[in-house]
Design an enzyme around this catalytic site. Structure first.
Site, PDB file in Angstrom:
ATOM      1  N   GLU A  25       4.640   0.695  -5.768  1.00 54.39           N
ATOM      2  CA  GLU A  25       4.144   1.624  -4.711  1.00 54.39           C
ATOM      3  C   GLU A  25       5.101   3.077  -4.696  1.00 54.39           C
ATOM      4  OE1 GLU A  25       1.645   0.483  -3.341  1.00 54.39           O
ATOM      5  OE2 GLU A  25       1.909  -1.530  -4.299  1.00 54.39           O
ATOM      6  N   MET A  83       0.682  -1.172   0.005  1.00 52.07           N
ATOM      7  CA  MET A  83      -0.203  -0.064   0.042  1.00 52.07           C
ATOM      8  C   MET A  83       0.822   1.274  -0.030  1.00 52.07           C
ATOM      9  SD  MET A  83      -2.939   1.345   0.068  1.00 52.07           S
ATOM     10  CE  MET A  83      -3.364   3.091  -0.149  1.00 52.07           C
TER      11      MET A  83
END
Ligand SMILES: [Zn+2]
Length: 882
Positions: free
Chosen positions: A305, A270
């Site tokens: 990411e 994330m």
């Protein structure tokens, strides 16, 4: 009671937020079961919305303990607070400060959304709607605010306290055993990019100097004792940062960039601003614990990411319908990064194999949806191959249509025009249209129409007029909710290959140039006529897989053999072999079902033999050429009345033929690709190992001596790639060496859960009747836990998604087992339960016995009480759509 927002949520109902949040001051006092969260929101009415609108904040399972407006406790009648919503019907007319205190229980959070604990570490996951599980908030990406976060915790429990941005203060809380840290993020961000971590973590530190000369501190946090497995991730991060400066002019913007690895995580990783949280399997690597594939995934996901910092964070999505705006674009960027770091053609082939095996299958079934969906019940179910991988293909097509220069101009304009904003796909595409003075209206259909376009190709040569006539026709099959489709804009890279193997120059009859060898098909039917073609050419079309379409052409088997040996486009050399293999396998599947005899194809064998003998080819490329189309891909090609056993049998027979016919060459290749030096994860070394291990796997089809070779490789391996490859080969055969190796593997690695995941998934993927019982037994093994998504994906996903014959057992026991498991899982972690259930997505294409049993299992799930919204959505769409 949940106070549901209207479902489904529809794109056409988008309205700007009534209230904006300027600043968020969070004060989080960590406690295992009673974490206190105080949020002070500086809010003001959105000048673009109703001036008199109430304040409505999202929540999810929250307990409100105090609410103040502009410093004064609010009267209980002035607001309504439920676990899922906070409403202030008559807010003040202008800017106000709302102070909200909530109590959350991180230890009880098994959904792994919001604030939870993973092996004692506090961490958060807020995309897409997790922030509302921490505090009441307008939890939507178009509300962008600046955050200051104070975290407090007991020193013994969380020595490390992290959040987004830069650290501005830290110290002890006097008179207690607690301490605090204050982080300030100067960049506006939506709530889904918020992150917080607290734990006793070890840290590996490095630094990076940006192109403008700023020094950035880089830190990777892991559980103590795992520091020595962070080197590859750190190296990948530094290369990503440099590459984004060189390839796209994008520089990092904070003083520090942090990555935290946790064991319990729903997704891969994330991109929280400045504080990425990773599934530890995408951070930790050492030669004896990670395979070449793991190394490549870590490199790609670290890059992905990191790249989000510009495509996703600096410019975010206006709403979740625009998810592909950040994901498709960022996948495209990480694919380009890998292509530049490794081999472009090998990367392309690998990605297209993945696209066909997952996205094409999704697009052909009841869960098909456009790259930008128009409605959803549960957004968590739209983190799909279509949004990510097809989303990346759409960006790639923009580049094919506009050329590298035009593409870069469009992307530069996007960064310039929308930095700091929450944008839409329309705004993104408009930047490319504006920068290139072109019209991309029809191109937008790639975002709104689901389904894989089919292009029929008919090429004819006229020797008298020396012309080559190419007739193209396109159609997009119906998908749920979209029975009729408009024609798409399809960029097709083409070549006409002469008998000498060289590309002929392309000139069209009407004098139009063929820019960069790309023809653009935009009508239902179009004819292109090439003139001055002095000999019959061989057509090479959709080079580099320039468009994510299915091609049905009149290219003959002879021509494929020619292209396999001569095409200047490496992708199409591979594709030519695949086309030969696919045609043969489809024919043999039909023969096996009719109790006939499978055919051998001398042309295919000759093409494979030539590839093995050609020392100018990269070993990684040859390994891909030797890998036959997957069972899932063949099932999708067959499309209806699918018998997974017949497919597996045809594929096994073909592999057996290859092993037998090419035995000496494979043995020689196996020997030649050996490397006794120390392990290196670089692409060339990985490619040699890949070819060696593909050779071993094909040799093993031919019998005992290769089984012994595999057993020897297993025991003597000096790295995980070779050990795992040998174990995988052994696992396909019911020989004594198999169980010995499986038991040995567990003894060696029982202390490392990430390696044990490989052990679980390998056993779940064994294509034989005893596997279901084996998996059942393994669910009781101490190494397995239904609470950890990695374990679930390894074992349950290994069966449901990787094992076509045993999940699709004719007696339906595979379906029943997976149904039982997802129902149990749904009470703990609905997102992962829903993800597992997508394994049923091709049920309608199965032959009637299996189809009936799969449907019964789906209906049983659908009829169970109290399904989560996530699982309900997948099951209902699987049963309805189609
Ligand atoms: Zn992403």
């Amino acid at each position: 009671m949940r106070t549901e927002q209207a479902r489904p949520v529809r794109l056409e109902n988008y309205r700007p937020p009534d209230w904006l949040v300027e600043t968020v001051e969070l004060d989080v006092s960590l406690h295992p079961s009673q974490t206190k969260v105080r949020a002070i929101l500086k809010m003001s009415p959105n000048p673009k919305a109703d001036a008199l609108a109430p304040i409505v904040l999202d929540g999810d399972g929250l307990t409100l303990t105090s609410l103040k407006l502009d410093g004064s406790e609010m009267h209980p009648e002035a607001y309504v607070a439920t676990p899922d919503r906070l409403t202030i019907a008559q807010p003040p007319a202008g800017t106000c400060y709302l102070q909200i205190e909530t109590l959350v229980d991180p230890s009880a959070n098994s959904q792994l959304m919001g604030l939870y604990r993973s092996c004692g570490t506090y961490c958060t996951q807020c995309e897409s709607e997790g922030f509302r599980r921490i505090t009441y908030f307008p939890d939507r990406p178009d509300v962008m605010a600046s955050y200051t976060t104070r975290i407090e915790a007991d020193k013994s429990e969380a020595a490390v306290l992290l959040s987004n941005g830069n650290l501005v203060d830290a110290g002890d809380v006097s008179g207690t055993t607690r301490h605090f840290a204050v982080w300030q993020d100067p960049f506006l961000k939506p709530s889904y990019l918020f992150a917080l971590v607290g734990g006793n973590l070890a840290c590996v530190e490095d630094a990076f100097v940006t192109m403008s000369g700023r020094k950035v501190t880089l830190r990777i946090y892991v559980e103590p004792g795992k520091e020595d497995r962070c080197g590859w991730a750190m190296d990948s991060l530094k290369r990503s940062m440099r590459w984004d400066e060189e390839a796209f002019g994008r520089e990092y913007d904070l003083d520090i960039f942090m990555i935290v690895a946790v064991s319990d995580f729903n997704m891969g990783a994330m991109e929280n601003k400045g504080l990425n949280v990773f599934n530890d399997k995408l951070v930790l690597a050492s030669p004896d614990s990670a395979t070449d594939t793991d190394y490549a995934s870590i490199e790609a996901v670290i890059a992905h990411e990191y790249f989000h910092n510009w495509t996703g964070n600096r410019i975010t999505c206006r709403d979740w319908f625009q998810l592909c705006l950040k994901e498709g674009l960022t996948v495209f960027r990480d694919q380009e990064f890998t292509s530049d770091q490794r081999s472009r053609s090998v990367k392309r082939i690998t990605d297209v194999r993945g696209l066909r095996a997952s996205q094409f299958v999704e697009d052909a079934g009841p869960l098909a949806h456009p790259v930008r969906p128009s409605a959803y019940n549960e957004i968590s179910n739209f983190y799909t191959a279509t949004v990510y991988e097809k989303g990346a293909e759409v960006v790639r097509m923009l580049k094919a249509l506009l050329g590298p220069g035009g593409f870069r101009k469009g992307l530069d304009l996007y960064f310039e025009r929308h930095d700091g904003e929450a944008a839409t796909v329309d705004q993104f595409v408009k930047c490319f249209a504006d920068a290139n003075s072109t019209d991309l209206t029809q191109f937008m259909l790639w975002y709104s129409q689901a389904g894989t376009p089919e292009v029929a190709v008919n090429g004819t040569y006229d020797e008298k007029t020396q012309t080559y006539r190419l007739e193209l026709a396109q159609a997009v099959p119906p998908t749920p909710g979209q029975p009729v489709k408009e024609p798409m804009v399809i960029p097709l890279a083409v070549g006409l290959v002469g008998s000498d193997g060289r590309d002929m120059s392309l000139s069209l009859e009407d004098g139009r140039p063929v820019v960069r060898g790309v023809l653009t098909l935009s009508q239902p039917k179009q004819t292109f006529e090439f003139t001055g073609v002095q000999q019959r050419p061989v057509l090479s079309i959709n080079r580099g897989f320039s468009a994510p379409v299915k091609i049905a052409s009149n290219v003959s088997a002879e021509d494929y053999k020619f292209l396999a040996a001569h095409d200047s486009d490496q992708f199409n050399r591979w594709e030519a072999v695949q086309s030969l293999a696919k045609a043969l396998l489809m024919e043999n599947v039909a023969a096996i079902r009719a109790s006939g005899t499978p055919r051998e194809d001398e042309g295919l064998i000759a093409a494979l033999s030539a590839a093995l003998a050609d020392t100018t080819l990269e070993p990684a490329f040859v390994a891909l050429v030797l890998t036959m189309p997957s069972e899932a891909d063949l099932a999708r090609e067959i499309g209806r009345d699918v018998d997974p056993d017949a497919i597996a049998s045809a594929r096994d027979k073909l592999r057996g033929t290859i092993g037998k016919r090419l035995g000496p060459a494979l043995r020689e290749t196996y020997r030649a690709m050996q490397n006794d030096g120390p392990y290196s994860p670089d692409a060339a070394s990985a490619g040699r190992r890949a070819l060696k291990n593909v050779s071993l796997d094909l040799l093993a089809t031919a019998g005992a001596s290769a089984i012994a070779l595999a057993a020897r490789q297993y025991h003597q391996a000096t790295n995980m790639t070779d050990r795992m490859a040998a174990l995988s080969t052994l696992s396909s055969y019911a020989v004594p060496e198999r169980q010995a190796a499986i038991d040995d593997f567990y003894r060696r690695y029982s202390g490392n859960p990430l390696i044990i995941d490989k052990w679980l998934s390998l056993q779940a993927a064994i294509p034989e009747a005893g596997t279901l019982e084996r998996v059942r037994v393994l669910t009781k093994h101490p190494a397995f836990s239904l609470s950890n998504p990695n374990r679930v994906r390894a074992l349950i996903g290994g069966l449901a998604q990787m094992n076509q014959t045993q999940f699709n057992r004719p007696d339906g026991a595979g379906y029943e087992f997976v149904a039982d498991t997802v129902l149990e899982l749904d009470t703990k972690n609905p997102q992962v339960a829903a993800r597992m259930t997508t394994a049923f997505r091709s049920w309608r294409s199965l032959e009637s016995v299996r189809r009936t049993r799969a449907e019964a299992a789906l209906r049983r799930i659908a009829g169970a009480p109290n399904l989560s919204r996530d699982l309900r959505d997948i099951v209902d769409r699987s049963l309805d759509g189609g």
